[in-house]
Design a protein around this motif. Structure first.
Motif, PDB file in Angstrom:
ATOM      1  N   VAL A 217      -5.921  -8.175  -0.110  1.00 31.90           N
ATOM      2  CA  VAL A 217      -5.988  -7.581   1.414  1.00 31.90           C
ATOM      3  C   VAL A 217      -5.933  -8.844   2.362  1.00 31.90           C
ATOM      4  CG1 VAL A 217      -7.357  -6.086   2.975  1.00 31.90           C
ATOM      5  CG2 VAL A 217      -7.212  -5.658   0.362  1.00 31.90           C
ATOM      6  N   GLU A 232      -2.947  -4.193   2.449  1.00 31.83           N
ATOM      7  CA  GLU A 232      -2.940  -4.681   0.844  1.00 31.83           C
ATOM      8  C   GLU A 232      -1.595  -4.980   0.457  1.00 31.83           C
ATOM      9  OE1 GLU A 232      -1.528  -0.839  -0.446  1.00 31.83           O
ATOM     10  OE2 GLU A 232      -3.372  -1.333   1.215  1.00 31.83           O
ATOM     11  N   ARG A 258      -7.431   2.169   0.040  1.00 35.27           N
ATOM     12  CA  ARG A 258      -6.914   1.198   1.097  1.00 35.27           C
ATOM     13  C   ARG A 258      -8.330   0.921   2.020  1.00 35.27           C
ATOM     14  NH1 ARG A 258      -2.311   3.143   2.727  1.00 35.27           N
ATOM     15  NH2 ARG A 258      -1.332   1.698   1.263  1.00 35.27           N
TER      16      ARG A 258
END
Length: 672
Positions: A217, A232, A258
């Motif tokens: 990330v 990411e 996410r």
């Protein structure tokens, strides 16, 4: 809390190659005065010319140049730079360097030395992450480093497990242990490698997550403590723990995943008071659980894929944050648009265990097209040095979805021209073509499981490729012969009055050989057409259009684009539809091709009849003196001496029919 601005107007980039060029591009666009550093072997490198100013820092070896803190600081002082950007690699994650920059009065474009120090040690980082509630792989991160303790902890963790160097990264000092009998050797080897690479033999142990995805990330934080994540990247396609292909977003990500990974990454950064660009890396298992792996406290090699899906310039953000400016973005501002995939182009030989290669770049022609970006640090003619990392370029494709991005990247790789040094271009294309990658199912085991040894070896070219090479070779010889001739009409090319034209080329590739006969069948100049035969098969090759290094060819009526280069030593580099090979005519003795038509060897500029020979062996001749006359299309043409010298041997006589490139006379270049 509001942080005071740290104004600077000039930036020194303490790096080289493609990342130096990429940072300089943004810095100059933002009207900073830019400074490059270079070694003797990099004196003509693109990053030197991309900067407003350049400072020499050594001869070549990294320890005496790009890894020398004193030399970088001295270069910054000499140039009057206000800030130093470390790029990635070299000193980018060296806390002592960040501290030295700040102590010397320069703005370090990166996080604080303390943050680098904490995250630079895997054991310390894991302890911090556990305290911050960030999921971590079960393991041992303790200070006791004797073999007995490590073996006892390994038994507690269970197999399989990873033995890792606590300091550094990049796959060095890392061993996978599957059986108890492997542990002692793994500890000894990892410790030795860690000491050599990082100066520390400290190890950590972790439960091995088999067949995971490597997902990271991108985070960004300003000096006011405002931290956001930019989505990411999936970096699962790796070789020996080194990333090869990266993409954004992760093919199996969801909005929920996410958000969870992004929140964990932000928590990791906030736990150490992070500022600037950073990347928090995770292992993602097949059940959707993720575990902290490490944090890279710098810009990543693969940052372009994040830039392409977010529309942000991460280097510009770094420069603004380094000035003390707050991030003008909130998490809601971050929107992922489409998909991007990056491939790392290395100067290495996949067929020989990916050994790095060095040498001159004969020709570099990066691809272009819709959604294609190329970050490179090379030019044609540049020498690739053995001193530095073999990555020379990154090719990135963006599309509205993953499949479009994949096809665009594959097409770009098939149009990338890199002649002169072994490289991994075809290997990258092979990875992209695999069904497992195309379906988005690749894990860190992808290369080991999907790429066979036979696919790493460079295949011998096929008959049609060899035929195209032969025609281009013959065309080149025609052009060179015509350039040397006097008063020869271009219409005489491929024409003879008394014999069927036929040229011969022999190309050999280990056990594969092509003995080719090449016969003109019509056309001239850029529209020449030939029939090429090897005794069993034949093919018609037409040159439809030819520019510098690019030929549009017809192969039995089907059109293709051939990119090629013929060197002075007679080596022909050829690339068609992504297939690449080097051809040398085996009919000639070693080194003979380089001498044909140069030095004292005089060859026929066309097919024709020798009507007169005006010199004999032993005669002294002057440059421009008539040596013989030829007749073609009922016209007389003179062949003259290319130099002063003495005739060593005459190979033809009046009344003899000769083919183009036939040797006529040999002249001793020594006058006398």
């Amino acid at each position: 809390m509001t942080v005071a601005m740290q104004r600077f107007s000039s930036v020194l980039v303490a790096n080289r190659g493609e990342i130096a060029c990429r940072i300089l591009r943004t810095a100059r666009a933002m009207d900073y005065h830019t400074v490059a550093v270079y070694t003797d072997v990099d004196a003509q490198a693109p990053h030197v010319h991309a900067a407003d100013e350049a400072v020499r820092i050594g001869a070549g070896p990294v320890a005496e140049s790009y890894l020398s803190i004193d030399r970088i600081i001295a270069a910054a002082r000499a140039s009057g730079a206000g800030a130093i950007h470390p790029g990635y690699g070299f000193l980018s994650e060296n806390a002592a360097f960040a501290r030295a920059c700040r102590d010397a009065g320069f703005v370090f474009i990166g996080p604080s030395p303390d943050a680098i120090e904490i995250m630079g040690n895997k054991a310390d980082a894991k302890r911090r992450m556990l305290e911050a509630g960030v999921p971590c792989v079960p393991g041992y991160h303790g200070g006791a480093q004797d073999d007995a303790t490590l073996e006892a902890e390994a038994a507690s963790i269970g197999l399989p497990l990873m033995v890792k160097a606590a300091a550094g990264g990049g796959g060095r000092g890392m061993r996978l242990v599957r059986g108890t009998g492997e542990l002692k050797v793994a500890i000894r080897q990892a410790r030795s490698e860690a000491l050599q690479a990082f100066g520390s033999g400290e190890l950590i142990l972790e439960k091995a997550v088999l067949r995971p995805r490597h997902v990271e990330v991108q985070i960004f934080a300003d000096e006011n403590g405002h931290t956001i994540n930019l989505g990411e990247r999936d970096c699962s396609v790796q070789r020996r723990h080194q990333k090869v292909i990266e993409e954004a977003p992760c093919p199996v990500s969801s909005n929920e995943l996410r958000e969870r990974m992004g929140a964990a990454a932000v928590a990791a950064a906030n736990s150490i008071g992070y500022c600037g660009a950073g990347t928090v890396e995770f292992l993602l298992d097949q059940d959707g659980a993720f575990y902290f792996l490490e944090m890279n406290t710098r810009l990543q090699v693969e940052h372009p894929v994040t830039e392409m899906v977010t529309g942000l310039d991460l280097v510009a953000l770094q420069l603004r944050v380094a000035q003390g400016e707050p991030l003008a973005l909130t998490q809601r501002d971050i929107e992922i648009r489409g998909h991007a995939i990056e491939a790392r182009l290395y100067a290495e030989d996949p067929s020989h265990d990916f050994l790095p290669t060095s040498g001159a770049v004969a020709r570099w022609e990066p691809p272009c097209g819709n959604g294609i970006r190329v970050d490179s640090g090379i030019v044609s003619g540049q020498e690739i040095s053995p001193f530095y990392d073999p990555m020379i370029a990154k090719i990135i494709a963006h599309g509205p979805d993953r499949e479009v991005a994949r096809r665009r990247l594959l097409g770009a790789l098939n149009k990338t021209v890199l002649f002169g040094i072994a490289n991994n271009r075809r290997f990258l294309a092979t990875c992209l073509e695999k069904d497992v990658f195309a379906s988005g199912a690749a894990t860190t085991a992808f290369i080991d499981e999907e790429i066979s040894g036979t696919e790493l070896a460079e295949p011998a070219p096929g008959f049609e490729d060899a035929a195209v090479a032969a025609v281009l070779d013959v065309e080149y010889e025609h052009a060179r012969a015509m350039a040397r001739s006097v008063m020869v009409a271009p219409q005489l090319k491929n024409w003879a009055s008394a014999a069927t034209l036929v040229f011969h080329r022999c190309y050999r590739f280990d056990e594969t050989a092509f003995g080719l006969d090449i016969r003109p069948v019509g056309g001239a100049g850029p529209y020449a057409c030939y029939r090429v035969s090897d005794g069993e098969s034949d093919v018609e090759i037409a040159i439809l259009r030819r520019d510098a290094g690019v030929a549009h060819v017809g192969i039995n009526g089907s059109r293709s684009v051939a990119r090629f280069m013929l060197t002075e030593t007679g080596l022909l580099h050829l690339m068609i539809e992504g297939r690449s090979a080097q051809f040398r005519n085996d009919n000639l003795e070693a080194g003979e091709r380089a001498a044909v038509g140069v030095g004292g060897r005089v060859v026929a500029p066309m097919h024709g009849l020798v009507t007169e020979v005006t010199v004999n062996a032993g005669d002294a001749v002057s440059k421009g003196q008539k040596l013989l006359a030829m007749e073609a299309m009922k016209m007389q043409h003179e062949v003259v001496s290319p130099m002063d010298g003495r005739v060593r041997e005459v190979f033809v006589a009046a009344g003899q029919q000769v083919a183009v490139d036939a040797e006529l006379i040999d002249i001793d270049v020594r006058p006398g």
